[in-house]
Scaffold this motif. Structure first.
Motif, short mmCIF file in Angstrom:
data_model
loop_
_atom_site.label_atom_id
_atom_site.label_comp_id
_atom_site.label_asym_id
_atom_site.label_seq_id
_atom_site.Cartn_x
_atom_site.Cartn_y
_atom_site.Cartn_z
N MET A 1 3.85 2.06 10.43
CA MET A 1 2.91 1.58 9.38
C MET A 1 3.05 0.14 9.47
N ASP A 2 4.28 -0.30 9.43
CA ASP A 2 4.20 -1.71 9.30
C ASP A 2 3.67 -2.63 10.79
N ARG A 3 3.94 -1.83 11.65
CA ARG A 3 3.03 -2.43 12.85
C ARG A 3 1.32 -2.49 12.85
N LEU A 4 0.99 -1.44 12.12
CA LEU A 4 -0.33 -1.23 11.74
C LEU A 4 -0.90 -2.42 10.69
N VAL A 5 -0.19 -2.53 9.69
CA VAL A 5 -0.49 -3.47 8.85
C VAL A 5 -0.60 -4.91 9.49
N ALA A 6 0.63 -5.24 10.35
CA ALA A 6 0.75 -6.74 11.13
C ALA A 6 -0.46 -6.70 11.88
N ILE A 7 -0.90 -5.80 12.77
CA ILE A 7 -2.17 -5.75 13.43
C ILE A 7 -3.43 -6.27 12.70
N MET A 8 -3.72 -5.41 11.48
CA MET A 8 -4.78 -5.98 10.79
C MET A 8 -4.74 -7.28 10.18
N ALA A 9 -3.56 -7.57 9.77
CA ALA A 9 -3.28 -8.99 9.30
C ALA A 9 -3.77 -10.07 10.45
N ARG A 10 -3.37 -9.88 11.54
CA ARG A 10 -3.80 -10.69 12.74
C ARG A 10 -5.27 -10.53 13.11
N LEU A 11 -5.78 -9.57 12.77
CA LEU A 11 -7.34 -9.48 13.18
C LEU A 11 -7.98 -10.11 12.10
N ARG A 12 -7.46 -9.96 10.81
CA ARG A 12 -8.07 -10.84 9.73
C ARG A 12 -7.80 -12.27 9.59
N ASP A 58 -7.70 7.11 12.60
CA ASP A 58 -8.93 6.12 12.35
C ASP A 58 -9.03 5.82 10.85
N LEU A 59 -8.90 7.06 10.07
CA LEU A 59 -9.14 7.07 8.79
C LEU A 59 -7.99 6.01 7.91
N LEU A 60 -6.75 6.38 8.45
CA LEU A 60 -5.85 5.43 8.00
C LEU A 60 -6.11 3.99 8.13
N LEU A 61 -6.61 3.62 9.15
CA LEU A 61 -6.84 2.27 9.75
C LEU A 61 -8.16 1.65 8.54
N GLN A 62 -8.89 2.66 8.07
CA GLN A 62 -9.72 2.28 7.28
C GLN A 62 -9.16 1.69 5.85
N VAL A 63 -8.14 2.59 5.41
CA VAL A 63 -7.35 2.36 4.32
C VAL A 63 -6.70 0.89 4.26
N VAL A 64 -6.11 0.74 5.35
CA VAL A 64 -5.46 -0.57 5.67
C VAL A 64 -6.17 -1.61 5.65
N PHE A 65 -7.40 -1.71 6.43
CA PHE A 65 -8.62 -2.50 6.39
C PHE A 65 -9.12 -3.00 4.74
N HIS A 66 -9.35 -1.91 4.18
CA HIS A 66 -9.88 -2.26 2.67
C HIS A 66 -8.70 -2.80 1.93
N SER A 67 -7.66 -2.46 2.27
CA SER A 67 -6.36 -2.97 1.45
C SER A 67 -6.25 -4.55 1.63
N ARG A 68 -6.41 -4.77 3.24
CA ARG A 68 -6.25 -6.09 3.71
C ARG A 68 -7.21 -6.98 3.13
N ILE A 69 -8.54 -6.46 3.14
CA ILE A 69 -9.66 -7.30 2.52
C ILE A 69 -9.16 -7.73 1.17
N ALA A 70 -8.40 -6.89 0.28
CA ALA A 70 -8.14 -6.86 -1.10
C ALA A 70 -7.08 -7.82 -1.16
N GLU A 71 -6.19 -7.95 -0.30
CA GLU A 71 -5.16 -8.85 -0.34
C GLU A 71 -5.57 -10.26 0.01
N ASP A 72 -6.47 -10.43 1.04
CA ASP A 72 -6.86 -11.48 1.42
C ASP A 72 -7.64 -12.33 -0.02
N ALA A 73 -8.13 -11.39 -0.64
CA ALA A 73 -8.86 -12.04 -2.06
C ALA A 73 -8.04 -12.11 -3.15
N GLY A 74 -6.74 -11.56 -2.99
CA GLY A 74 -5.82 -11.79 -4.06
C GLY A 74 -5.98 -10.76 -5.21
#
Length: 241
Positions: A1-12, A58-74
């Motif tokens: 999970m940490d790896r997936l979160v890091a990948i999404m952070a890098r992509l964003r 793929d569905l988990l990625l969507q959850v991580v993606f939405h959450s990363r967008i929220a984190e970027d917005a604070g």
């Protein structure tokens, strides 16, 4: 999970990330989230464990993606999402995680959670974005909990026949409205029969596709030119073959 979160952070990452991922918002990826949920359901329907593993990813990625967008917005983080749902599950299972003698049911607990909200309707919280069949079931179940329901399936079936008659006599723009009423009534009848209308329609779609492809297989490239009466004969052949 940490790896997936890091990948999404890098992509964003706005400087070194992927321009497509950086440009996305909750709204733009919501259709993909819905699509992935359906692909999970499809893998389950096909009893394909290997595909289910991939689709859940793929569905988990969507959850991580939405959450990363929220984190970027604070706004919130993935940890906040996990903590909130963990709190909710413990709150809704007091007999497991709290008082062993607790008796409130799932729906009673959810109703208590809705207290204080501006919308006090029994239908409050039924998401508008749900697929229409699924939302119809949820609306009907909510109404039934406060006593607005047929006592048995006979009343629901009679309503289906009533709506069919109204469709047959409707004209102009009223036809669409009456078709909607008919579909809603059929969903209600299915609910009384203990049938999930979404699952039933998926099976109906699969059956039609299987039989149609069977006809095409028999007729070959000439299928489109086959007269309708002969197409019907092919249909019956596939259906009973």
């Amino acid at each position: 999970m940490d790896r997936l979160v890091a990948i999404m952070a890098r992509l964003r990452d706005p400087v070194h990330g992927c321009s497509w991922d950086v440009a996305q918002t909750w709204a733009t990826i919501a259709p993909y989230t819905i699509e992935e949920a359906y692909e999970v359901a499809d893998a389950i329907a096909r009893d394909d464990a290997a595909d289910l593993k991939d689709e859940l990813g793929d569905l988990l990625l969507q959850v991580v993606f939405h959450s990363r967008i929220a984190e970027d917005a604070g706004t919130f983080t993935l940890d906040d999402v996990a903590a909130a749902v963990s709190d909710k599950m413990e709150r809704r299972h007091p007999h497991i995680f709290g008082d062993a003698d607790a008796t409130p049911g799932w729906e009673a607990i959810k109703a208590a959670e809705r207290e204080g909200q501006s919308d006090t309707s029994a239908l409050a919280g039924v998401a508008v974005a749900l697929p229409a069949l699924m939302r119809a079931v949820k609306l009907q179940n909510r109404a039934a909990r406060v006593g607005f329901d047929w006592p048995d399936g006979d009343g629901a079936l009679a309503k289906v026949h009533e709506e069919i008659a109204e469709v047959a006599t409707a004209t102009g723009d009223a036809v669409e409205e009456e078709i909607g009423d008919l579909l809603f009534a059929v969903v209600n009848w299915a609910r009384h029969l203990g049938i999930d209308p979404e699952a039933a329609l998926r099976r109906g779609n699969a059956k039609f596709e299987r039989r149609f492809r069977g006809m095409e297989g028999i007729a070959g490239d000439a299928f489109a030119a086959v007269p309708l009466a002969d197409k019907e004969a092919l249909w019956q052949r596939v259906k009973h073959g």
